[in-house]
Write a protein that holds these residues in place. Structure first.
Motif, PDB file in Angstrom:
ATOM      1  N   ILE A  13       0.755  -1.221  -0.043  1.00 30.49           N
ATOM      2  CA  ILE A  13      -0.098  -0.249  -0.017  1.00 30.49           C
ATOM      3  C   ILE A  13       0.901   1.050   0.032  1.00 30.49           C
ATOM      4  O   ILE A  13       1.487   1.577   1.047  1.00 30.49           O
ATOM      5  CB  ILE A  13      -0.954   0.014   1.120  1.00 30.49           C
ATOM      6  N   GLY A  14       0.796   1.986  -1.094  1.00 29.08           N
ATOM      7  CA  GLY A  14       1.744   3.199  -1.180  1.00 29.08           C
ATOM      8  C   GLY A  14       3.090   2.640  -2.361  1.00 29.08           C
ATOM      9  O   GLY A  14       3.637   1.667  -1.911  1.00 29.08           O
ATOM     10  N   LEU A  15       3.117   3.515  -3.371  1.00 28.07           N
ATOM     11  CA  LEU A  15       4.178   2.985  -4.427  1.00 28.07           C
ATOM     12  C   LEU A  15       5.010   4.115  -4.572  1.00 28.07           C
ATOM     13  O   LEU A  15       5.293   4.506  -5.614  1.00 28.07           O
ATOM     14  CB  LEU A  15       3.540   2.511  -5.685  1.00 28.07           C
ATOM     15  N   GLY A  16       5.454   4.666  -3.623  1.00 27.08           N
ATOM     16  CA  GLY A  16       6.273   6.064  -3.780  1.00 27.08           C
ATOM     17  C   GLY A  16       8.013   5.334  -3.739  1.00 27.08           C
ATOM     18  O   GLY A  16       8.241   4.170  -4.243  1.00 27.08           O
ATOM     19  N   ARG A  30       9.805 -13.862  -6.925  1.00 28.54           N
ATOM     20  CA  ARG A  30       8.679 -14.521  -7.477  1.00 28.54           C
ATOM     21  C   ARG A  30       7.750 -14.697  -6.548  1.00 28.54           C
ATOM     22  O   ARG A  30       6.830 -15.667  -6.479  1.00 28.54           O
ATOM     23  CB  ARG A  30       9.153 -15.884  -7.873  1.00 28.54           C
ATOM     24  N   VAL A  31       7.252 -13.342  -5.682  1.00 26.04           N
ATOM     25  CA  VAL A  31       6.173 -13.472  -5.015  1.00 26.04           C
ATOM     26  C   VAL A  31       5.326 -12.461  -5.957  1.00 26.04           C
ATOM     27  O   VAL A  31       5.711 -11.547  -6.444  1.00 26.04           O
ATOM     28  CB  VAL A  31       6.646 -12.604  -3.713  1.00 26.04           C
ATOM     29  N   ARG A  32       3.855 -12.930  -5.877  1.00 26.83           N
ATOM     30  CA  ARG A  32       2.764 -11.923  -6.618  1.00 26.83           C
ATOM     31  C   ARG A  32       2.703 -10.806  -5.735  1.00 26.83           C
ATOM     32  O   ARG A  32       2.240 -10.941  -4.443  1.00 26.83           O
ATOM     33  CB  ARG A  32       1.749 -12.724  -7.028  1.00 26.83           C
ATOM     34  N   VAL A  33       2.920  -9.736  -6.303  1.00 28.50           N
ATOM     35  CA  VAL A  33       2.646  -8.197  -5.712  1.00 28.50           C
ATOM     36  C   VAL A  33       1.697  -7.509  -6.277  1.00 28.50           C
ATOM     37  O   VAL A  33       1.606  -7.390  -7.446  1.00 28.50           O
ATOM     38  CB  VAL A  33       3.994  -7.565  -5.501  1.00 28.50           C
ATOM     39  N   ILE A  34       0.823  -7.099  -5.470  1.00 28.63           N
ATOM     40  CA  ILE A  34      -0.316  -6.233  -5.830  1.00 28.63           C
ATOM     41  C   ILE A  34       0.011  -4.924  -5.100  1.00 28.63           C
ATOM     42  O   ILE A  34      -0.122  -4.510  -4.001  1.00 28.63           O
ATOM     43  CB  ILE A  34      -1.557  -6.496  -5.329  1.00 28.63           C
ATOM     44  N   GLY A  35       0.406  -3.748  -6.048  1.00 24.58           N
ATOM     45  CA  GLY A  35       0.879  -2.760  -5.692  1.00 24.58           C
ATOM     46  C   GLY A  35      -0.558  -1.812  -5.640  1.00 24.58           C
ATOM     47  O   GLY A  35      -1.298  -1.808  -6.500  1.00 24.58           O
ATOM     48  N   VAL A  36      -0.678  -0.884  -4.515  1.00 22.03           N
ATOM     49  CA  VAL A  36      -1.885  -0.142  -4.530  1.00 22.03           C
ATOM     50  C   VAL A  36      -1.444   1.192  -4.184  1.00 22.03           C
ATOM     51  O   VAL A  36      -0.578   1.599  -3.192  1.00 22.03           O
ATOM     52  CB  VAL A  36      -2.863  -0.448  -3.298  1.00 22.03           C
ATOM     53  N   ASP A  37      -1.918   2.129  -5.018  1.00 22.93           N
ATOM     54  CA  ASP A  37      -1.716   3.684  -4.692  1.00 22.93           C
ATOM     55  C   ASP A  37      -2.861   4.538  -5.535  1.00 22.93           C
ATOM     56  O   ASP A  37      -3.607   4.161  -6.440  1.00 22.93           O
ATOM     57  CB  ASP A  37      -0.369   3.824  -5.687  1.00 22.93           C
ATOM     58  N   ILE A  38      -3.103   5.552  -4.739  1.00 17.50           N
ATOM     59  CA  ILE A  38      -4.157   6.601  -5.079  1.00 17.50           C
ATOM     60  C   ILE A  38      -3.815   7.304  -6.299  1.00 17.50           C
ATOM     61  O   ILE A  38      -4.799   7.884  -6.829  1.00 17.50           O
ATOM     62  CB  ILE A  38      -4.686   7.495  -4.026  1.00 17.50           C
ATOM     63  N   ASP A  44      -0.618   3.519 -13.715  1.00 18.98           N
ATOM     64  CA  ASP A  44      -0.443   3.384 -15.079  1.00 18.98           C
ATOM     65  C   ASP A  44       0.833   3.121 -15.546  1.00 18.98           C
ATOM     66  O   ASP A  44       1.113   2.319 -16.412  1.00 18.98           O
ATOM     67  CB  ASP A  44      -1.161   4.365 -15.982  1.00 18.98           C
ATOM     68  N   THR A  45       1.563   3.969 -14.946  1.00 20.41           N
ATOM     69  CA  THR A  45       3.282   3.792 -15.432  1.00 20.41           C
ATOM     70  C   THR A  45       3.826   2.488 -14.829  1.00 20.41           C
ATOM     71  O   THR A  45       4.302   2.046 -15.653  1.00 20.41           O
ATOM     72  CB  THR A  45       3.896   4.942 -14.594  1.00 20.41           C
ATOM     73  N   ILE A  46       3.351   1.976 -13.825  1.00 23.63           N
ATOM     74  CA  ILE A  46       3.950   0.820 -13.388  1.00 23.63           C
ATOM     75  C   ILE A  46       3.348  -0.156 -14.063  1.00 23.63           C
ATOM     76  O   ILE A  46       4.201  -1.189 -14.502  1.00 23.63           O
ATOM     77  CB  ILE A  46       3.764   0.668 -11.719  1.00 23.63           C
ATOM     78  N   ASN A  47       2.046  -0.229 -14.466  1.00 24.72           N
ATOM     79  CA  ASN A  47       1.715  -1.325 -15.319  1.00 24.72           C
ATOM     80  C   ASN A  47       2.146  -1.399 -16.710  1.00 24.72           C
ATOM     81  O   ASN A  47       1.845  -2.606 -17.301  1.00 24.72           O
ATOM     82  CB  ASN A  47       0.187  -1.373 -15.126  1.00 24.72           C
ATOM     83  N   ARG A  72       1.839  -6.135 -10.430  1.00 25.65           N
ATOM     84  CA  ARG A  72       0.824  -5.292 -10.885  1.00 25.65           C
ATOM     85  C   ARG A  72       0.394  -4.295  -9.993  1.00 25.65           C
ATOM     86  O   ARG A  72       0.258  -4.438  -8.947  1.00 25.65           O
ATOM     87  CB  ARG A  72      -0.422  -5.996 -11.753  1.00 25.65           C
ATOM     88  N   ALA A  73      -0.116  -3.022 -10.540  1.00 27.55           N
ATOM     89  CA  ALA A  73      -0.821  -1.870  -9.842  1.00 27.55           C
ATOM     90  C   ALA A  73      -1.969  -1.577  -9.837  1.00 27.55           C
ATOM     91  O   ALA A  73      -2.765  -2.072 -10.920  1.00 27.55           O
ATOM     92  CB  ALA A  73       0.233  -0.752 -10.080  1.00 27.55           C
ATOM     93  N   THR A  74      -2.681  -1.342  -8.732  1.00 28.97           N
ATOM     94  CA  THR A  74      -4.115  -1.099  -8.934  1.00 28.97           C
ATOM     95  C   THR A  74      -4.496   0.128  -7.909  1.00 28.97           C
ATOM     96  O   THR A  74      -3.519   0.522  -6.922  1.00 28.97           O
ATOM     97  CB  THR A  74      -4.732  -2.234  -8.739  1.00 28.97           C
ATOM     98  N   THR A  75      -5.555   0.991  -7.931  1.00 33.52           N
ATOM     99  CA  THR A  75      -5.691   1.922  -7.009  1.00 33.52           C
ATOM    100  C   THR A  75      -6.786   1.249  -5.975  1.00 33.52           C
ATOM    101  O   THR A  75      -6.935   2.191  -5.007  1.00 33.52           O
ATOM    102  CB  THR A  75      -6.711   3.059  -7.513  1.00 33.52           C
TER     103      THR A  75
END
Length: 424
Positions: A13-16, A30-38, A44-47, A72-75
């Motif tokens: 939570i937080g992709l700074g 090889r851990v699946r990571v879900i990045g979350v940022d407002i 979009d840049t990370i994806n 991958r990243a999401t909001t």
């Protein structure tokens, strides 16, 4: 034989400046990571497999992780096995800690928490914030048991810990792996779970303590550095008053076998050293006298440097036009793009907003000026040196290393970081 991660899915939570590199380190294992940022642009840049910050080596790691499907990243938060919170913790008003971003992060992940999860707070925080985090989570999810929230100790559904980062911008990728980490669980079982998480990529020692001590450890580390920088900055003011070259003085003094004085600068910046000591002062104002004074010394240095620049401008005869000042550097430290709490930026803003000086801004690590310098000119070093009446060196970027050889004869200069001094 394929190694199964202790936590197959991690949500950051937080992709700074801390969150994205940490997410990338997990994904590289090889851990699946879900990045979350407002920040939709960051998502979009990370994806696209790109990065929105400047950090050596990180771009390649993120590109590979995204391409291989591990990042991958999401909001909006999604279910995961572990949640790491790396959001800003600024201060408000008279240096009062602002943990509203931590609260917002807690409330955003609460709906997707499930039994067996681990939640780790990484944000630098006032002592007691991890316990407050539990209260926010427990209020949102009364169906789950949290450590300490209802008398529970080890019989909990969700484990919670505090683990601060201690990395150097520009070297984050290496230091995340190599540096020792402090693990502060709310219970021994929480610490054990957090150790298993960070052992995924951390090669340094994992030092276990309780959450409050871990929180205070992070604040202590940055306050120690702040006090030592304040000593150097105060020396620079004293030496200027009595006509001594502070750089030579420090070089000579450091030949003492037990003396290691730091180098003075334009102040202290960044989200850590310029902020964290105030968290201690806010909690214990009567006891934190030295820490408060160090903050005041370092906070006052930008104003002093700006005064020196204005004095140099007054000595320049520019005729009818405004004097031109080349402002070299806006970041809070060399060779990065991070402007947070930057003393160089504060100096630039004070000169630019006054309107009586024409500023030529040189910052090799950014492509556009921040909103606070709207209407200003971001130019190349060559252009700035060719046009400036006064050259103000505020950050020791590598691009400025040969600056002494590039100044015009007689060109006025104010050097806040010692770039123009002959190298010993």
């Amino acid at each position: 034989m394929t190694h199964t991660p202790a936590f197959p899915t991690v949500s950051m939570i937080g992709l700074g400046y801390i969150g994205l590199p940490t997410a990338a380190m997990f994904a590289a294992r090889r851990v699946r990571v879900i990045g979350v940022d407002i920040n939709q642009n960051a998502v979009d840049t990370i994806n696209r497999g790109e990065i929105h910050i400047v950090e050596p080596e990180l771009d390649m790691i993120v590109h590979s992780a995204v391409s291989e499907g591990y990042l991958r990243a999401t909001t909006r938060p999604e279910p995961a096995d572990a949640f790491l919170i790396a959001v800003p913790t600024p201060f408000k008003g008279e240096h009062e800690p602002d943990v509203s971003y931590v609260q917002a992060a807690a409330e955003s992940i609460a709906p997707v928490l499930r039994a067996g999860n681990l939640v780790v707070l990484e944000s630098t925080s006032p002592v007691g914030t991890t316990e407050q985090l539990v209260q926010w989570l427990a209020a949102a999810r009364p169906d789950l048991r949290f450590p300490g929230a209802s008398g529970a100790v080890d019989a909990v559904d969700v484990h919670v810990a505090y683990c601060p980062e201690r990395v150097l911008p520009g070297h984050v990728v290496r230091e995340l792996v190599e540096n020792d980490r402090i693990i502060g669980g709310l219970t021994p079982a929480c610490s054990e779970r957090a150790v298993a998480l960070y052992r995924t990529f951390v090669q340094g020692e994992l030092l276990v303590t309780n959450a409050r001590t871990a929180e205070m450890c992070k604040l202590t580390e940055n306050s120690f550095r702040d006090v030592n920088i304040a000593f150097a900055n105060e020396l620079s003011l004293i030496c200027d008053r009595i006509g001594i070259d502070v750089w030579e003085l420090i070089r000579l003094a450091n030949h003492h076998p037990r003396v290691n004085i730091l180098q003075p600068g334009a102040g202290v910046g960044g989200h850590c050293i310029a902020v964290d000591p105030w968290f201690i002062v806010d909690r214990t104002p009567e006891q934190a006298r030295l820490i408060r004074t160090a903050r005041e010394v370092n906070d006052g240095k930008p104003q002093w440097v700006a005064g020196r620049i204005r004095a140099a401008v007054r000595e320049c005869a520019t005729g009818a036009r405004r004097a031109r000042v080349a402002v070299l550097g806006l970041a809070f430290k060399p060779n990065i793009d991070d402007l947070r709490e930057s003393p160089a930026l504060h100096i630039a803003e004070s000169l630019h907003q006054a309107g009586d000086i024409e500023c030529l801004f040189v910052e090799p690590n950014v492509t556009a000026l921040p909103a606070s310098l709207a209407g200003g000119r971001l130019v190349s070093l060559d252009e700035a040196l060719a046009q400036a009446d006064v050259v103000a060196v505020l950050v020791a970027h590598r691009e400025f290393a040969d600056l002494a050889d590039r100044l015009r004869p007689g060109q006025a200069a104010v050097d806040a970081v010692g770039v123009l001094r002959p190298q010993a």
